[in-house]
Design a protein around this motif. Structure first.
Motif, mmCIF file in Angstrom:
data_model
loop_
_atom_site.group_PDB
_atom_site.id
_atom_site.type_symbol
_atom_site.label_atom_id
_atom_site.label_comp_id
_atom_site.label_asym_id
_atom_site.label_seq_id
_atom_site.Cartn_x
_atom_site.Cartn_y
_atom_site.Cartn_z
ATOM 1 N N GLY A 101 11.647 42.846 -40.481
ATOM 2 C CA GLY A 101 12.327 41.946 -39.319
ATOM 3 C C GLY A 101 14.076 41.730 -39.339
ATOM 4 N N VAL A 102 14.435 41.977 -40.440
ATOM 5 C CA VAL A 102 15.690 41.434 -40.950
ATOM 6 C C VAL A 102 16.203 42.936 -42.000
ATOM 7 C CG1 VAL A 102 15.561 39.288 -41.416
ATOM 8 C CG2 VAL A 102 15.083 40.993 -43.536
ATOM 9 N N ASP A 103 17.628 42.771 -41.421
ATOM 10 C CA ASP A 103 18.817 44.289 -42.654
ATOM 11 C C ASP A 103 19.073 43.544 -42.823
ATOM 12 O OD1 ASP A 103 17.360 46.353 -41.319
ATOM 13 O OD2 ASP A 103 18.634 47.338 -39.247
ATOM 14 N N VAL A 104 19.678 44.280 -44.410
ATOM 15 C CA VAL A 104 20.754 43.014 -45.623
ATOM 16 C C VAL A 104 21.746 44.340 -45.706
ATOM 17 C CG1 VAL A 104 20.482 41.446 -47.399
ATOM 18 C CG2 VAL A 104 18.541 42.068 -45.731
ATOM 19 N N ASP A 105 22.571 43.213 -46.058
ATOM 20 C CA ASP A 105 23.973 43.494 -45.830
ATOM 21 C C ASP A 105 24.586 42.487 -47.518
ATOM 22 O OD1 ASP A 105 26.311 45.856 -47.122
ATOM 23 O OD2 ASP A 105 26.789 46.706 -45.468
ATOM 24 N N SER A 106 25.357 43.350 -48.000
ATOM 25 C CA SER A 106 26.484 42.534 -48.929
ATOM 26 C C SER A 106 27.537 43.211 -49.633
ATOM 27 C CB SER A 106 25.887 42.230 -50.126
ATOM 28 O OG SER A 106 25.901 43.212 -51.216
ATOM 29 N N ALA A 107 28.541 42.287 -49.627
ATOM 30 C CA ALA A 107 30.334 42.738 -49.722
ATOM 31 C C ALA A 107 31.102 41.146 -50.675
ATOM 32 C CB ALA A 107 30.255 42.548 -48.565
ATOM 33 N N GLY A 108 32.050 42.047 -50.856
ATOM 34 C CA GLY A 108 32.905 40.840 -51.669
ATOM 35 C C GLY A 108 34.151 40.640 -50.886
ATOM 36 N N LEU A 109 34.732 39.360 -51.585
ATOM 37 C CA LEU A 109 36.313 39.444 -50.293
ATOM 38 C C LEU A 109 37.258 39.454 -51.169
ATOM 39 C CD1 LEU A 109 34.797 36.085 -48.765
ATOM 40 C CD2 LEU A 109 36.217 37.964 -47.496
ATOM 41 N N ASN A 110 37.225 39.701 -52.301
ATOM 42 C CA ASN A 110 38.326 40.174 -52.930
ATOM 43 C C ASN A 110 38.468 41.360 -52.757
ATOM 44 O OD1 ASN A 110 38.791 37.860 -53.922
ATOM 45 N ND2 ASN A 110 37.660 38.287 -56.369
ATOM 46 N N ASN A 111 39.067 41.812 -53.323
ATOM 47 C CA ASN A 111 40.592 43.313 -52.779
ATOM 48 C C ASN A 111 39.599 44.518 -53.637
ATOM 49 O OD1 ASN A 111 41.590 42.883 -50.614
ATOM 50 N ND2 ASN A 111 43.732 42.522 -52.058
ATOM 51 N N ASP A 112 39.574 44.096 -55.351
ATOM 52 C CA ASP A 112 38.903 44.664 -55.669
ATOM 53 C C ASP A 112 37.487 44.720 -56.163
ATOM 54 O OD1 ASP A 112 38.880 41.907 -56.690
ATOM 55 O OD2 ASP A 112 40.196 42.825 -59.113
ATOM 56 N N ALA A 113 36.910 44.250 -54.753
ATOM 57 C CA ALA A 113 35.160 43.693 -55.148
ATOM 58 C C ALA A 113 34.384 45.642 -54.974
ATOM 59 C CB ALA A 113 34.917 43.035 -53.549
ATOM 60 N N ILE A 114 33.623 45.788 -56.069
ATOM 61 C CA ILE A 114 32.611 46.666 -56.299
ATOM 62 C C ILE A 114 32.642 47.222 -54.840
ATOM 63 C CG2 ILE A 114 30.282 47.398 -56.547
ATOM 64 C CD1 ILE A 114 32.216 46.490 -59.374
ATOM 65 N N VAL A 147 27.512 33.111 -46.811
ATOM 66 C CA VAL A 147 28.961 32.881 -47.941
ATOM 67 C C VAL A 147 28.336 32.350 -49.328
ATOM 68 C CG1 VAL A 147 30.584 33.957 -46.934
ATOM 69 C CG2 VAL A 147 29.944 31.125 -47.004
ATOM 70 N N MET A 148 28.542 31.813 -50.502
ATOM 71 C CA MET A 148 28.371 31.714 -51.864
ATOM 72 C C MET A 148 28.943 29.795 -51.683
ATOM 73 S SD MET A 148 25.720 33.106 -53.003
ATOM 74 C CE MET A 148 24.901 34.918 -51.820
ATOM 75 N N GLU A 149 30.239 30.275 -51.572
ATOM 76 C CA GLU A 149 30.553 28.925 -51.756
ATOM 77 C C GLU A 149 32.138 28.513 -50.534
ATOM 78 O OE1 GLU A 149 32.960 28.984 -55.256
ATOM 79 O OE2 GLU A 149 31.692 30.631 -56.770
ATOM 80 N N LYS A 150 32.572 27.660 -50.446
ATOM 81 C CA LYS A 150 32.464 26.958 -48.859
ATOM 82 C C LYS A 150 34.642 27.658 -49.463
ATOM 83 C CE LYS A 150 31.613 22.650 -49.285
ATOM 84 N NZ LYS A 150 31.970 20.776 -48.948
ATOM 85 N N GLU A 151 34.952 28.340 -50.103
ATOM 86 C CA GLU A 151 36.202 28.936 -50.246
ATOM 87 C C GLU A 151 36.187 30.435 -49.622
ATOM 88 O OE1 GLU A 151 36.847 31.544 -53.970
ATOM 89 O OE2 GLU A 151 36.739 29.616 -54.739
ATOM 90 N N HIS A 152 34.624 30.463 -49.773
ATOM 91 C CA HIS A 152 34.526 32.280 -49.304
ATOM 92 C C HIS A 152 34.419 31.672 -48.104
ATOM 93 C CE1 HIS A 152 32.134 32.806 -53.190
ATOM 94 N NE2 HIS A 152 33.263 33.029 -53.335
ATOM 95 N N ARG A 153 34.042 30.833 -46.773
ATOM 96 C CA ARG A 153 33.712 30.760 -45.664
ATOM 97 C C ARG A 153 35.183 30.670 -45.022
ATOM 98 N NH1 ARG A 153 31.199 25.705 -42.739
ATOM 99 N NH2 ARG A 153 32.708 24.750 -44.895
ATOM 100 N N SER A 154 36.240 29.795 -46.041
ATOM 101 C CA SER A 154 37.812 29.774 -45.869
ATOM 102 C C SER A 154 38.125 31.115 -45.781
ATOM 103 C CB SER A 154 38.535 28.652 -46.604
ATOM 104 O OG SER A 154 38.252 27.568 -46.408
ATOM 105 N N LYS A 155 38.716 31.950 -46.894
ATOM 106 C CA LYS A 155 39.079 33.262 -47.053
ATOM 107 C C LYS A 155 37.836 34.209 -45.732
ATOM 108 C CE LYS A 155 39.846 36.611 -50.812
ATOM 109 N NZ LYS A 155 39.794 36.340 -52.007
ATOM 110 N N LEU A 156 37.126 34.323 -45.374
ATOM 111 C CA LEU A 156 36.463 34.997 -44.459
ATOM 112 C C LEU A 156 37.537 34.435 -42.903
ATOM 113 C CD1 LEU A 156 34.075 36.228 -43.566
ATOM 114 C CD2 LEU A 156 32.944 34.406 -43.483
ATOM 115 N N ASN A 157 37.595 33.478 -42.731
ATOM 116 C CA ASN A 157 38.262 32.510 -42.077
ATOM 117 C C ASN A 157 39.593 33.499 -41.974
ATOM 118 O OD1 ASN A 157 36.218 31.976 -40.365
ATOM 119 N ND2 ASN A 157 36.470 29.966 -41.088
ATOM 120 N N ARG A 158 40.048 33.462 -42.510
ATOM 121 C CA ARG A 158 41.294 33.770 -42.597
ATOM 122 C C ARG A 158 41.879 35.179 -42.548
ATOM 123 N NH1 ARG A 158 42.373 30.680 -46.905
ATOM 124 N NH2 ARG A 158 41.749 32.357 -48.017
ATOM 125 N N LYS A 159 40.776 35.897 -43.630
ATOM 126 C CA LYS A 159 40.878 37.098 -42.993
ATOM 127 C C LYS A 159 40.225 38.720 -42.105
ATOM 128 C CE LYS A 159 41.027 39.547 -47.146
ATOM 129 N NZ LYS A 159 40.433 40.573 -48.311
#
Length: 106
Positions: free
Chosen positions: A27-40, A56-68
């Motif tokens: 019942g779910v499809d899953v994906d993952s990614a990194g916010l850094n430009n040099d992420a895998i 997101v793993m940390e609060k800073e990730h939510r902020s960066k996600l919203n910015r980008k």
């Protein structure tokens, strides 16, 4: 079918672990990614628009996600799991923590 997206900084340890753990659920499809430009696997707008729920793993990730990617977020819920970058890939403690923190949203 729910589309779950897991995001961390580098897409090396936490988010790929989450993808592997939850990929086996029905019942779910899953994906993952990194916010850094040099992420895998760097996050792209298509992943953001595809997702129903974004973890997101940390609060800073939510902020960066919203910015980008603000213009690609279409009301999806962004959940901060509060998991620091202290674990190896598929670390049993990380797996248990992910299951515990994600379960209420499934």
């Amino acid at each position: 079918m729910k589309n779950l997206l897991f995001i961390c900084s580098q897409n090396k340890l936490r988010s790929p672990t989450a993808e592997a753990v939850f990929a086996e659920l029905s019942g779910v499809d899953v994906d993952s990614a990194g916010l850094n430009n040099d992420a895998i696997v760097p996050l792209v707008p298509e992943q953001v628009t595809w997702a129903d729920l974004i973890f997101v793993m940390e609060k800073e990730h939510r902020s960066k996600l919203n910015r980008k990617f603000k213009r690609h977020l279409n009301g999806q819920r962004v959940i901060v799991l509060g998991i620091p970058d202290d674990y190896a890939y598929m670390d049993p403690a990380l797996v248990e923590l992910l299951k515990k923190k994600v379960a209420p949203y499934l």
